[in-house]
Design a protein around this motif. Structure first.
Motif, PDB file in Angstrom:
ATOM      1  N   GLU A   1       0.907  -1.242  -0.002  1.00  0.00           N
ATOM      2  CA  GLU A   1      -0.091   0.015  -0.011  1.00  0.00           C
ATOM      3  C   GLU A   1       0.782   1.160   0.029  1.00  0.00           C
ATOM      4  N   VAL A   2       2.028   1.211   0.864  1.00  0.00           N
ATOM      5  CA  VAL A   2       2.862   2.385   0.821  1.00  0.00           C
ATOM      6  C   VAL A   2       3.579   2.595  -0.529  1.00  0.00           C
ATOM      7  N   VAL A   3       3.841   1.428  -1.073  1.00  0.00           N
ATOM      8  CA  VAL A   3       4.475   1.408  -2.419  1.00  0.00           C
ATOM      9  C   VAL A   3       3.570   2.173  -3.481  1.00  0.00           C
ATOM     10  N   LYS A   4       2.259   1.791  -3.351  1.00  0.00           N
ATOM     11  CA  LYS A   4       1.365   2.434  -4.240  1.00  0.00           C
ATOM     12  C   LYS A   4       1.228   3.829  -4.023  1.00  0.00           C
ATOM     13  N   ARG A   5       1.085   4.280  -2.844  1.00  0.00           N
ATOM     14  CA  ARG A   5       1.025   5.707  -2.389  1.00  0.00           C
ATOM     15  C   ARG A   5       2.268   6.413  -3.149  1.00  0.00           C
ATOM     16  N   LEU A   6       3.306   5.780  -2.815  1.00  0.00           N
ATOM     17  CA  LEU A   6       4.674   6.727  -3.393  1.00  0.00           C
ATOM     18  C   LEU A   6       4.521   6.779  -4.927  1.00  0.00           C
ATOM     19  N   GLN A   7       4.354   5.703  -5.594  1.00  0.00           N
ATOM     20  CA  GLN A   7       4.405   5.549  -7.053  1.00  0.00           C
ATOM     21  C   GLN A   7       3.299   6.557  -7.512  1.00  0.00           C
ATOM     22  N   ILE A   8       2.072   6.754  -6.948  1.00  0.00           N
ATOM     23  CA  ILE A   8       1.222   7.677  -7.433  1.00  0.00           C
ATOM     24  C   ILE A   8       1.596   9.079  -7.139  1.00  0.00           C
ATOM     25  N   MET A   9       2.641   9.454  -6.273  1.00  0.00           N
ATOM     26  CA  MET A   9       3.156  10.751  -6.202  1.00  0.00           C
ATOM     27  C   MET A   9       4.384  10.973  -6.593  1.00  0.00           C
ATOM     28  N   ASN A  10       4.845   9.973  -7.715  1.00  0.00           N
ATOM     29  CA  ASN A  10       6.135  10.041  -8.307  1.00  0.00           C
ATOM     30  C   ASN A  10       7.431  10.112  -7.340  1.00  0.00           C
ATOM     31  N   VAL A  11       7.381   9.517  -6.066  1.00  0.00           N
ATOM     32  CA  VAL A  11       8.369   9.747  -5.180  1.00  0.00           C
ATOM     33  C   VAL A  11       9.715   8.637  -5.599  1.00  0.00           C
ATOM     34  N   LYS A  12      10.979   9.553  -5.437  1.00  0.00           N
ATOM     35  CA  LYS A  12      11.939   8.663  -5.834  1.00  0.00           C
ATOM     36  C   LYS A  12      13.022   8.392  -4.709  1.00  0.00           C
ATOM     37  N   TRP A  13      12.795   9.072  -3.925  1.00  0.00           N
ATOM     38  CA  TRP A  13      13.717   9.067  -2.424  1.00  0.00           C
ATOM     39  C   TRP A  13      12.670   8.709  -1.375  1.00  0.00           C
ATOM     40  N   ILE A  14      13.467   7.950  -0.468  1.00  0.00           N
ATOM     41  CA  ILE A  14      12.774   7.776   0.834  1.00  0.00           C
ATOM     42  C   ILE A  14      13.822   8.288   2.067  1.00  0.00           C
ATOM     43  N   PHE A  15      13.463   9.237   2.897  1.00  0.00           N
ATOM     44  CA  PHE A  15      14.202   9.419   3.880  1.00  0.00           C
ATOM     45  C   PHE A  15      13.692   9.000   5.260  1.00  0.00           C
ATOM     46  N   LEU A  16      14.304   8.162   5.973  1.00  0.00           N
ATOM     47  CA  LEU A  16      13.468   7.867   7.385  1.00  0.00           C
ATOM     48  C   LEU A  16      14.307   8.536   8.302  1.00  0.00           C
ATOM     49  N   ALA A  17      13.298   9.304   9.127  1.00  0.00           N
ATOM     50  CA  ALA A  17      13.432  10.175  10.268  1.00  0.00           C
ATOM     51  C   ALA A  17      12.970   9.782  11.547  1.00  0.00           C
ATOM     52  N   GLY A  18      13.396   8.738  12.013  1.00  0.00           N
ATOM     53  CA  GLY A  18      12.644   8.301  13.284  1.00  0.00           C
ATOM     54  C   GLY A  18      11.666   7.418  12.953  1.00  0.00           C
ATOM     55  N   TYR A  19      11.866   6.718  11.992  1.00  0.00           N
ATOM     56  CA  TYR A  19      10.605   5.850  11.481  1.00  0.00           C
ATOM     57  C   TYR A  19      11.257   4.364  12.372  1.00  0.00           C
ATOM     58  N   MET A  20      10.491   3.919  13.344  1.00  0.00           N
ATOM     59  CA  MET A  20      10.860   2.951  13.928  1.00  0.00           C
ATOM     60  C   MET A  20      10.401   1.591  13.470  1.00  0.00           C
ATOM     61  N   ARG A  21      10.686   1.264  12.180  1.00  0.00           N
ATOM     62  CA  ARG A  21      10.052   0.074  11.779  1.00  0.00           C
ATOM     63  C   ARG A  21      11.053  -0.423  10.606  1.00  0.00           C
ATOM     64  N   ILE A  22      11.267  -1.846  10.867  1.00  0.00           N
ATOM     65  CA  ILE A  22      12.154  -2.290   9.804  1.00  0.00           C
ATOM     66  C   ILE A  22      11.712  -2.247   8.357  1.00  0.00           C
TER      67      ILE A  22
END
Ligand code: GAR
Length: 194
Positions: free
Chosen positions: A71-92
């Protein structure tokens, strides 16, 4: 500008530091989305204050990690996101996300990796009594805080520090370092070395 997403689970001071650079026209990418796995987290309010779109989900509402990651991948692709920056994301990050965004997921960690990986790195360093700890920005791989290191900055621990004063010092360094490294990565990708 290339589009990026920030993933966060908590307070969002680093998310805010990144957004403030963007507002000052000092960020090389456009933060198109905040992804948050903790409904009610303060970082969501920050995103709303700055009019940044959010995708907030509760992992408990999904049968498995692959279901919310897809689901996250789908949302990212809809928005044409190319980079992901984790900032206190506490999940593997699992394989479904990792393989789509290979070498495009970056994490910020509050220690000099490989020292003190995992949870509560600041508490771990404080308890260990080290004189120096720091901050690491690294690529995410399948391990926990094991991916290739991009940049590190050391932070002194003083004899009269509490965990709280140490945390504040580390976070001040993070707020400076992370936006700078983000810009460096994006400019490198464009072929502009600065
Ligand atoms: C930051 O110190 C970040 O380095 C740490 O969480 C904090 C989030 O603060 N990340 C990790 O520990 C990742 N393993 P913030 O929500 O105020 O940006």
């Amino acid at each position: 500008k290339v589009k990026a997403a920030v993933f966060a689970s908590g307070t969002g001071s680093n998310f805010q530091a990144i957004i403030e650079q963007e507002i000052e026209n000092k960020l090389a990418c456009d933060i198109a989305l905040l992804v948050c796995d903790k409904p009610g987290a303060t970082v969501i309010n920050i995103a709303e204050d700055y009019d940044i779109p959010t995708f907030v989900f509760n992992p408990k509402n999904y049968a498995a990690k692959k279901d919310y990651e897809q689901e996250v991948v789908k949302r990212l692709q809809i928005m044409n996101v190319k980079w992901i920056f984790l900032a206190g994301y506490m999940r593997i990050i699992g394989p479904d996300l990792l393989h789509v965004y290979e070498n495009k997921i970056v994490n910020l960690h509050p220690s000099m990796l490989p020292a003190f990986p995992g949870k509560d790195a600041i508490g771990q360093a404080f308890e260990a009594g080290v004189k120096t700890t720091g901050v690491t920005v690294h690529y995410v791989d399948a391990g926990i805080d094991t991916g290739p290191i991009i940049e590190q900055k050391s932070v002194h621990v003083f004899p009269d520090d509490t965990k709280d004063t140490l945390q504040k010092r580390i976070q001040r360094v993070e707020h400076q370092l992370y936006p700078r490294v983000i810009n460096q990565l994006i400019k490198q990708e464009r072929g502009v070395f600065s």
